[in-house]
Design an enzyme around this catalytic site. Structure first.
Site, PDB file in Angstrom:
ATOM      1  N   ASP A  79       0.861  -1.170   0.000  1.00 49.23           N
ATOM      2  CA  ASP A  79       0.000   0.000   0.000  1.00 49.23           C
ATOM      3  C   ASP A  79       0.911   1.239   0.000  1.00 49.23           C
ATOM      4  OD1 ASP A  79      -2.259   1.680   0.405  1.00 49.23           O
ATOM      5  OD2 ASP A  79      -1.840   1.681   2.563  1.00 49.23           O
ATOM      6  N   ARG A  80       0.422   2.351  -0.497  1.00 52.14           N
ATOM      7  CA  ARG A  80       1.292   3.530  -0.594  1.00 52.14           C
ATOM      8  C   ARG A  80       1.221   4.429   0.646  1.00 52.14           C
ATOM      9  NH1 ARG A  80       0.142   8.441  -4.725  1.00 52.14           N
ATOM     10  NH2 ARG A  80      -0.680   9.362  -2.802  1.00 52.14           N
ATOM     11  N   ASP A  81       0.027   5.002   0.873  1.00 51.67           N
ATOM     12  CA  ASP A  81      -0.097   6.023   1.918  1.00 51.67           C
ATOM     13  C   ASP A  81      -0.139   5.372   3.299  1.00 51.67           C
ATOM     14  OD1 ASP A  81      -0.244   7.706  -0.248  1.00 51.67           O
ATOM     15  OD2 ASP A  81      -2.415   7.929  -0.167  1.00 51.67           O
TER      16      ASP A  81
ATOM     17  N   GLU B  69       1.156   9.143   5.739  1.00 49.72           N
ATOM     18  CA  GLU B  69      -0.265   9.372   5.477  1.00 49.72           C
ATOM     19  C   GLU B  69      -0.564  10.853   5.748  1.00 49.72           C
ATOM     20  OE1 GLU B  69      -3.224   7.518   4.659  1.00 49.72           O
ATOM     21  OE2 GLU B  69      -3.939   9.583   4.781  1.00 49.72           O
TER      22      GLU B  69
ATOM     23  N   ASN C 114      -5.418   2.945  -3.377  1.00 45.21           N
ATOM     24  CA  ASN C 114      -6.690   3.607  -3.672  1.00 45.21           C
ATOM     25  C   ASN C 114      -6.448   5.109  -3.713  1.00 45.21           C
ATOM     26  OD1 ASN C 114      -8.144   1.225  -3.613  1.00 45.21           O
ATOM     27  ND2 ASN C 114      -8.970   1.527  -1.550  1.00 45.21           N
ATOM     28  N   GLN C 115      -6.759   5.742  -4.818  1.00 47.41           N
ATOM     29  CA  GLN C 115      -6.597   7.195  -4.916  1.00 47.41           C
ATOM     30  C   GLN C 115      -7.933   7.823  -5.301  1.00 47.41           C
ATOM     31  OE1 GLN C 115      -3.984   8.933  -3.889  1.00 47.41           O
ATOM     32  NE2 GLN C 115      -2.896   7.064  -3.305  1.00 47.41           N
TER      33      GLN C 115
ATOM     34  N   CYS D 155      -6.333   2.838  -7.988  1.00 47.79           N
ATOM     35  CA  CYS D 155      -7.758   2.941  -8.323  1.00 47.79           C
ATOM     36  C   CYS D 155      -8.159   4.405  -8.208  1.00 47.79           C
ATOM     37  CB  CYS D 155      -8.610   2.099  -7.373  1.00 47.79           C
ATOM     38  SG  CYS D 155     -10.372   2.538  -7.507  1.00 47.79           S
TER      39      CYS D 155
ATOM     40  N   ARG E  13     -11.077  -0.817  -6.575  1.00 43.80           N
ATOM     41  CA  ARG E  13     -10.919  -0.164  -5.276  1.00 43.80           C
ATOM     42  C   ARG E  13     -10.714  -1.239  -4.215  1.00 43.80           C
ATOM     43  NH1 ARG E  13     -11.379   4.349  -2.313  1.00 43.80           N
ATOM     44  NH2 ARG E  13     -12.328   4.122  -0.254  1.00 43.80           N
TER      45      ARG E  13
ATOM     46  N   ASP F  50      -1.766  -0.514   5.843  1.00 44.20           N
ATOM     47  CA  ASP F  50      -2.046   0.067   7.164  1.00 44.20           C
ATOM     48  C   ASP F  50      -3.534   0.005   7.494  1.00 44.20           C
ATOM     49  OD1 ASP F  50      -2.782   2.033   5.283  1.00 44.20           O
ATOM     50  OD2 ASP F  50      -2.249   3.684   6.629  1.00 44.20           O
ATOM     51  N   LYS F  51      -4.303  -0.722   6.663  1.00 41.65           N
ATOM     52  CA  LYS F  51      -5.738  -0.861   6.934  1.00 41.65           C
ATOM     53  C   LYS F  51      -6.158  -2.319   6.840  1.00 41.65           C
ATOM     54  CE  LYS F  51      -7.470   3.655   5.523  1.00 41.65           C
ATOM     55  NZ  LYS F  51      -8.250   4.374   4.506  1.00 41.65           N
TER      56      LYS F  51
HETATM   57 MG   LIG Z   1      -2.829   3.277   3.427  1.00 49.42          MG
HETATM   58 ZN   LIG Z   2     -11.352   1.439  -9.237  1.00 48.82          ZN
END
Ligand SMILES: [Mg+2]
Ligand SMILES: [Zn+2]
Length: 187
Positions: free
Chosen positions: A4-6, A12, A47-48, A85, A103, A129-130
């Site tokens: 995951d990125r953020d 974050e 997810n963006q 996404c 997503r 992180d989720k």
């Molecule tokens: Mg994250």
């Molecule tokens: Zn999507």
């Protein structure tokens, strides 16, 4: 290796919309380099929904990813590819305002990456992180690691009946160590 990125690779900041708020964690480069050296392709899946919400554009997200890669390259670390996404059902930018299968925890991003890069999700790891990242890992047959950075501090306190993580660790550095150790114990 799906990251995951953020809150995992970078801090974050709730909808990163300006390059001046982009910050890698101090351990990010070393952790990714260690994964690279072990021969594991490192792929970012993120997810963006800020794109659908009109906070920033796809071009900006691409620019952020180029900048992350440039900073990593300065420390000899490499991300193979970025998949994001841009959608959200409540978005206000018409072309992105819909439900989708990419997503997270939908499997779309992992499916695409696996196809493009010839990866086997069942032999992969997802670090997030989720709990939705852990759920995604479960759905893909991968192993899921929750980190306590980003939203992880608060998320790790309450699982809320969701699938258990294979490990809950402090940050990406600890996740990389855990993953490398578990791979070593398999051979
Ligand atoms: Mg994250
Ligand atoms: Zn999507």
């Amino acid at each position: 290796m799906f990251l995951d990125r953020d809150g995992v690779v970078i801090e974050e900041v709730s909808y990163l919309s300006s390059m001046k708020h982009l910050a890698l964690f101090p351990w990010t480069t070393d952790a990714i380099r260690a994964l690279n050296r072990a021969g594991l392709p490192v792929v970012v899946i993120t997810n963006q929904s800020g794109i659908a919400r009109g906070f920033f554009t796809e071009a900006f997200v691409d620019e952020v990813h180029r900048e992350i890669s440039a900073r990593l390259a300065a420390g000899g670390a490499r991300i193979e590819a970025y998949y994001y996404c841009p959608h959200h059902p409540d978005g206000r930018v018409a072309e992105y305002a819909r439900s989708c299968d990419c997503r997270k925890p939908g499997p779309g991003l992992i499916d695409r990456a696996a196809r493009d890069l010839n990866l086997d999700p069942a032999r992969s790891f997802v670090v997030g992180d989720k709990w939705s990242d852990v759920e995604l890992a479960r759905a893909a047959g991968a192993r899921g690691v929750l980190v306590r950075t980003g939203h992880g501090a608060e998320q790790s306190r309450d699982r809320g009946g969701r699938a258990a993580a294979d490990a809950i660790v402090d940050n990406l550095a600890a996740a990389a160590s855990w993953i490398l150790k578990s791979l070593k114990s398999e051979v």
